[in-house]
Design an enzyme around this catalytic site. Structure first.
Site, PDB file in Angstrom:
ATOM      1  CG  ASP A 223      -1.860  -1.321   1.569  1.00 29.66           C
ATOM      2  OD1 ASP A 223      -1.441  -1.297   0.417  1.00 29.66           O
ATOM      3  OD2 ASP A 223      -2.660  -1.332   2.185  1.00 29.66           O
ATOM      4  CD  GLU A 228       7.420   5.671  -3.067  1.00 29.73           C
ATOM      5  OE1 GLU A 228       7.994   6.031  -3.985  1.00 29.73           O
ATOM      6  OE2 GLU A 228       8.895   5.113  -2.221  1.00 29.73           O
ATOM      7  CB  THR A 267      -1.397  -4.220   5.324  1.00 26.18           C
ATOM      8  OG1 THR A 267      -0.553  -3.785   6.286  1.00 26.18           O
ATOM      9  CG2 THR A 267      -2.834  -4.395   5.226  1.00 26.18           C
ATOM     10  NE  ARG A 336       6.281  -2.810   8.857  1.00 24.07           N
ATOM     11  CZ  ARG A 336       6.106  -3.275   7.735  1.00 24.07           C
ATOM     12  NH1 ARG A 336       6.081  -4.269   7.158  1.00 24.07           N
ATOM     13  NH2 ARG A 336       5.634  -2.470   6.705  1.00 24.07           N
TER      14      ARG A 336
HETATM   15  C1  1PW Z   1      -6.828  -8.209  17.863  1.00 27.73           C
HETATM   16  C2  1PW Z   1      -7.382  -8.766  16.134  1.00 27.73           C
HETATM   17  C3  1PW Z   1      -7.407  -7.115  15.450  1.00 27.73           C
HETATM   18  C4  1PW Z   1      -7.954  -7.657  14.176  1.00 27.73           C
HETATM   19  C5  1PW Z   1      -7.859  -6.130  13.825  1.00 27.73           C
HETATM   20  C6  1PW Z   1      -8.112  -6.462  12.328  1.00 27.73           C
HETATM   21  C7  1PW Z   1      -8.268  -4.781  11.473  1.00 27.73           C
HETATM   22  C8  1PW Z   1      -7.452  -4.904  10.432  1.00 27.73           C
HETATM   23  C9  1PW Z   1      -7.291  -3.799   9.690  1.00 27.73           C
HETATM   24  C10 1PW Z   1      -6.278  -3.218   8.614  1.00 27.73           C
HETATM   25  C11 1PW Z   1      -6.772  -2.426   8.643  1.00 27.73           C
HETATM   26  C12 1PW Z   1      -5.603  -2.048   7.754  1.00 27.73           C
HETATM   27  C13 1PW Z   1      -5.944  -0.483   6.691  1.00 27.73           C
HETATM   28  C14 1PW Z   1      -4.648  -0.410   5.989  1.00 27.73           C
HETATM   29  C15 1PW Z   1      -3.818   0.229   6.164  1.00 27.73           C
HETATM   30  C16 1PW Z   1      -2.126  -0.031   5.001  1.00 27.73           C
HETATM   31  O1  1PW Z   1      -2.518   1.166   4.406  1.00 27.73           O
HETATM   32  C17 1PW Z   1      -1.350   0.375   5.594  1.00 27.73           C
HETATM   33  C18 1PW Z   1       0.321   0.253   5.577  1.00 27.73           C
HETATM   34  O2  1PW Z   1       0.081  -1.389   4.519  1.00 27.73           O
HETATM   35  P1  1PW Z   1       1.972  -1.717   3.646  1.00 27.73           P
HETATM   36  O3  1PW Z   1       2.321  -2.112   4.835  1.00 27.73           O
HETATM   37  O4  1PW Z   1       1.926  -0.436   3.238  1.00 27.73           O
HETATM   38  O5  1PW Z   1       1.284  -2.928   3.458  1.00 27.73           O
HETATM   39  N1  1PW Z   1      -0.935  -0.573   6.701  1.00 27.73           N
HETATM   40  C19 1PW Z   1      -1.746  -0.729   8.303  1.00 27.73           C
HETATM   41  C20 1PW Z   1      -1.912  -2.055   9.119  1.00 27.73           C
HETATM   42  O6  1PW Z   1      -1.740   0.486   8.843  1.00 27.73           O
HETATM   43  N1  ADP Z   2      13.876   1.195  -3.168  1.00 21.04           N
HETATM   44  C1  ADP Z   2      13.722   1.426  -2.207  1.00 21.04           C
HETATM   45  N2  ADP Z   2      14.709   1.657  -1.030  1.00 21.04           N
HETATM   46  C2  ADP Z   2      13.988   1.384   0.509  1.00 21.04           C
HETATM   47  N3  ADP Z   2      12.100   1.958   0.318  1.00 21.04           N
HETATM   48  C3  ADP Z   2      11.809   1.766  -1.078  1.00 21.04           C
HETATM   49  C4  ADP Z   2      12.251   1.688  -1.567  1.00 21.04           C
HETATM   50  N4  ADP Z   2      11.405   2.199  -2.484  1.00 21.04           N
HETATM   51  C5  ADP Z   2       9.924   2.120  -2.074  1.00 21.04           C
HETATM   52  N5  ADP Z   2       9.835   2.173  -0.486  1.00 21.04           N
HETATM   53  C6  ADP Z   2       9.605   2.619   0.374  1.00 21.04           C
HETATM   54  O1  ADP Z   2       9.256   1.483   0.835  1.00 21.04           O
HETATM   55  C7  ADP Z   2       7.845   1.762   1.691  1.00 21.04           C
HETATM   56  C8  ADP Z   2       7.214  -0.013   2.156  1.00 21.04           C
HETATM   57  O2  ADP Z   2       7.014  -0.379   1.159  1.00 21.04           O
HETATM   58  P1  ADP Z   2       5.200  -1.166   0.518  1.00 21.04           P
HETATM   59  O3  ADP Z   2       6.096  -2.016  -0.708  1.00 21.04           O
HETATM   60  O4  ADP Z   2       4.174  -0.559   0.370  1.00 21.04           O
HETATM   61  O5  ADP Z   2       5.832  -2.854   1.997  1.00 21.04           O
HETATM   62  P2  ADP Z   2       5.104  -2.952   2.530  1.00 21.04           P
HETATM   63  O6  ADP Z   2       3.423  -2.776   2.546  1.00 21.04           O
HETATM   64  O7  ADP Z   2       5.439  -4.270   3.522  1.00 21.04           O
HETATM   65  O8  ADP Z   2       4.784  -1.623   3.366  1.00 21.04           O
HETATM   66  C9  ADP Z   2       6.884   2.235   0.707  1.00 21.04           C
HETATM   67  O9  ADP Z   2       7.119   3.682   2.496  1.00 21.04           O
HETATM   68  C10 ADP Z   2       7.928   2.879  -0.490  1.00 21.04           C
HETATM   69  O10 ADP Z   2       7.499   4.224  -0.753  1.00 21.04           O
END
Ligand code: 1PW
Ligand code: ADP
Ligand code: CA
Length: 572
Positions: A223, A228, A267, A336
């Site tokens: 996400d 980005e 996520t 995490r």
């Molecule tokens: C005790 C059991 C708790 C269960 C709660 C489940 C609720 C889950 C709802 C999650 C909604 C996530 C919305 C998305 C957020 C993403 O933008 C963000 C970033 O995702 P990324 O790391 O870029 O894939 N992830 C989080 C966890 O903040």
């Molecule tokens: N080459 C790179 N090195 C470090 N960070 C990066 C790179 N390319 C993208 N990112 C950053 O990594 C972060 C997490 O990326 P994402 O693809 O959403 O993975 P995740 O779901 O594990 O958080 C984003 O905020 C993005 O801006």
């Protein structure tokens, strides 16, 4: 060039059986001819007779006359003629064919098409038809190719960004092994950029990329990476059209290029909620067939200065704290969030502040609906039209809440909140398949504002757990949800313009206080906003929804009645 017919029908050999194969411009159908009637038409084609109506999607059945399949032309990826010379080669595929068949029917073509698999997954299937004559084989190939070429929504040239560090750091491998071969099969050419640092993709899109030559942008990552791409494309579009992003009232210009998401993050909520599954092959196939799903985008401002866009979740309190904590544990990968989620749940901090919002009263749908946003969603179509007509922002007031006030159509709520979440779409993800706001819509021009007030740990746990069960997470006295077009948040102890930078100072200050007083059960004054997985530098924000500002290579979640959860609203 010779004009190819739109209708074609022949009797062709598939494996060891004869099939009546027909193409009518919409569907490719092959129907087994019962064994005793088997005969060879010798390549004569005749006008197609429509004796029955095919369903919309590819379907396979077995009636008294044998198996029958049909595939929508729009879901055919490619067709290729098998090289005549190779037929004599001793390869495994041909060894399986009975000798007699290959000798008698030496010409063949293969059609690659989309097949639906379990839980919204799509897979690429191949079917090979054998003909007696080379001319007939070529006619089939040319005719199918002609019909594919007429599908103007399909991308031909794509710009691909890969985040090699997203999720389990598999982005590059996922793209090379699962996605690139499908793009090649569908004759899609690509320019691939593996990012070297955070914001590489955003800045490249915003300033350098020659966007005119592409039919879409693909991001391989989570996400955060998608965010980005959205920032790069939306900013570029506003700059090219002379629109000032810093003005919260400004109507933004929609982006023309579609975005594809190949999920390789932690996520993957945007992919999951627009396709129904976080599966790279499924996403690649949606890109190839040229799907289009419009999506709302929230703009976030602080004191008339643009901060960020949000497509999925804007979360203060619980989800802000989870993200802030998890950023320090990136090395753990996707786990995490579980670790930080548990830790944040135990800290149980609440935050005081004022939320004011403009309810979306002039639209179809509410956050408590039992219906869901699905492919071809009527509510998104209806509300989308409403917004495009520049409907005036006049809202009726609701006299029903004791601690709220009305100010020019706005509602104002002050309180102590464990979480303030704005979900512009359901935010369904593998952790919560129904999402933070199960009835939210992808493209209706609204966001669902969820206010979770201070309550006991036990009650908050019940609320959280309901995200993973069929029970209604909003049906609790300390939770309320409003469908809104705009909202503002001001923390109680809001500082002036030269406000502290939360990340740098605020967090340090309050964590210091709590470390100095370990027995103290007080909450820090500020949380941070989780904006699609990025921390915002301010707690006081103004948010507005921009209806259908971007388009994805997706179609929304397809209905699957068998798997549909007809939730029983009984509370536990
Ligand atoms: C005790 C059991 C708790 C269960 C709660 C489940 C609720 C889950 C709802 C999650 C909604 C996530 C919305 C998305 C957020 C993403 O933008 C963000 C970033 O995702 P990324 O790391 O870029 O894939 N992830 C989080 C966890 O903040
Ligand atoms: N080459 C790179 N090195 C470090 N960070 C990066 C790179 N390319 C993208 N990112 C950053 O990594 C972060 C997490 O990326 P994402 O693809 O959403 O993975 P995740 O779901 O594990 O958080 C984003 O905020 C993005 O801006
Ligand atoms: Ca929405």
């Amino acid at each position: 060039m010779e004009k190819q017919p739109r209708l074609l029908a022949s009797q062709l050999l598939l494996k060891n059986s004869f099939f009546e194969v027909s193409l009518n411009g919409v569907l490719l159908t092959w129907k087994e001819i019962p064994t005793k009637k088997k005969r060879v038409s010798g390549g004569i084609h005749y006008p197609f007779k429509v004796g029955f109506c095919f369903p919309k999607f590819h379907r396979r059945g077995k009636g008294e006359s044998g198996t029958s399949h049909s595939v929508s032309v729009s879901e055919i990826l490619a067709v290729r003629e098998l090289d005549v010379d190779s037929k004599t080669k001793d390869d495994g595929r041909w060894q399986k064919m009975p000798q007699k068949s290959t000798e008698a029917y030496p010409y063949a073509f293969t059609v690659s098409y989309v097949e639906r698999a379990w839980q919204h997954r799509w897979r690429c299937s191949d079917v090979t038809f054998h003909c007696l004559e080379g001319a007939l084989c070529q006619q089939w190939v040319q005719t199918i190719r002609g019909q594919l070429a007429a599908l103007t929504s399909r991308p031909k040239h794509l710009l691909v960004y890969i985040n090699p560090y997203g999720g389990k750091q598999q982005g590059k491998c996922i793209y090379e092994q699962k996605v690139a071969p499908l793009f090649t099969c569908a004759s899609i050419s690509t320019d691939v950029i593996v990012t070297e640092h955070a914001n590489h993709a955003r800045d490249h899109l915003r300033t350098e990329a020659e966007l005119k030559q592409y039919d879409g942008v693909v991001c391989v990552g989570g996400d955060g990476m998608f965010s980005e791409i959205v920032h790069g494309l939306v900013s570029r579009t506003q700059r090219d059209n002379g629109v000032d992003q810093n003005s919260p009232e400004e109507k933004l210009v929609p982006c023309t290029l579609r975005i594809g998401i190949i999920p390789a993050g932690s996520t993957d909520c945007i992919c999951y909620a627009t396709v129904g599954i976080n599966d790279p092959v499924t996403s690649a196939l949606h890109i190839i067939v040229g799907d289009a799903q419009p999506m709302d985008v929230c703009s976030v401002h602080h004191n008339n200065t643009f901060l960020r866009y949000s497509v999925s979740l804007l979360g203060y309190g619980f989800y802000g704290d989870v993200l802030a904590d998890s950023e320090r544990k990136r090395w753990m990968g996707p786990a995490r969030y579980d670790f930080s989620g548990f830790k944040t749940f135990l800290t149980h901090h609440y935050y005081e502040g004022t939320v004011s919002f403009l309810p979306a009263t002039d639209i179809l749908g509410t956050p408590r609906d039992k219906t869901r946003c699905r492919a071809g969603c009527f509510i998104c179509q209806h509300n989308g039209q409403l917004y495009s007509e520049d409907a005036p922002e006049i809202c009726k007031t609701d006299p029903d809440v004791s601690d709220s006030e009305y100010e020019g159509g706005w509602r104002v709520i002050r309180g102590k909140f464990l979480a303030i979440n704005a979900a512009s779409m359901s935010c369904a993800c593998p952790r919560s398949p129904k999402g933070l706001s199960p009835a939210a819509h992808l493209a209706d021009g609204t966001t669902d504002l969820i206010l979770v007030r201070k309550c006991s740990r036990f009650n908050f746990l019940r609320h959280l757990l309901r995200h993973t069960s069929k029970y209604d997470q909003f049906d609790m006295t300390f939770v309320e949800v409003h469908r809104v077009r705009r909202f503002h948040f001001t923390p109680r102890h809001c500082q002036s313009d030269s406000e502290l930078d939360l990340r740098e100072n605020g967090k340090r200050l309050f964590s210091q206080i709590c470390r100095d007083h370990p027995a103290c059960s007080c909450s820090p004054a500020y949380s941070s906003w989780n904006c699609d997985g990025e921390i915002l530098p301010h707690a006081a924000i103004e948010v507005g929804v921009h209806c259908q500002l971007i388009k994805l290579f997706a179609r929304g979640i397809e209905e699957q009645p068998v798997f549909e959860d007809l939730a029983n609203p009984c509370a536990i």
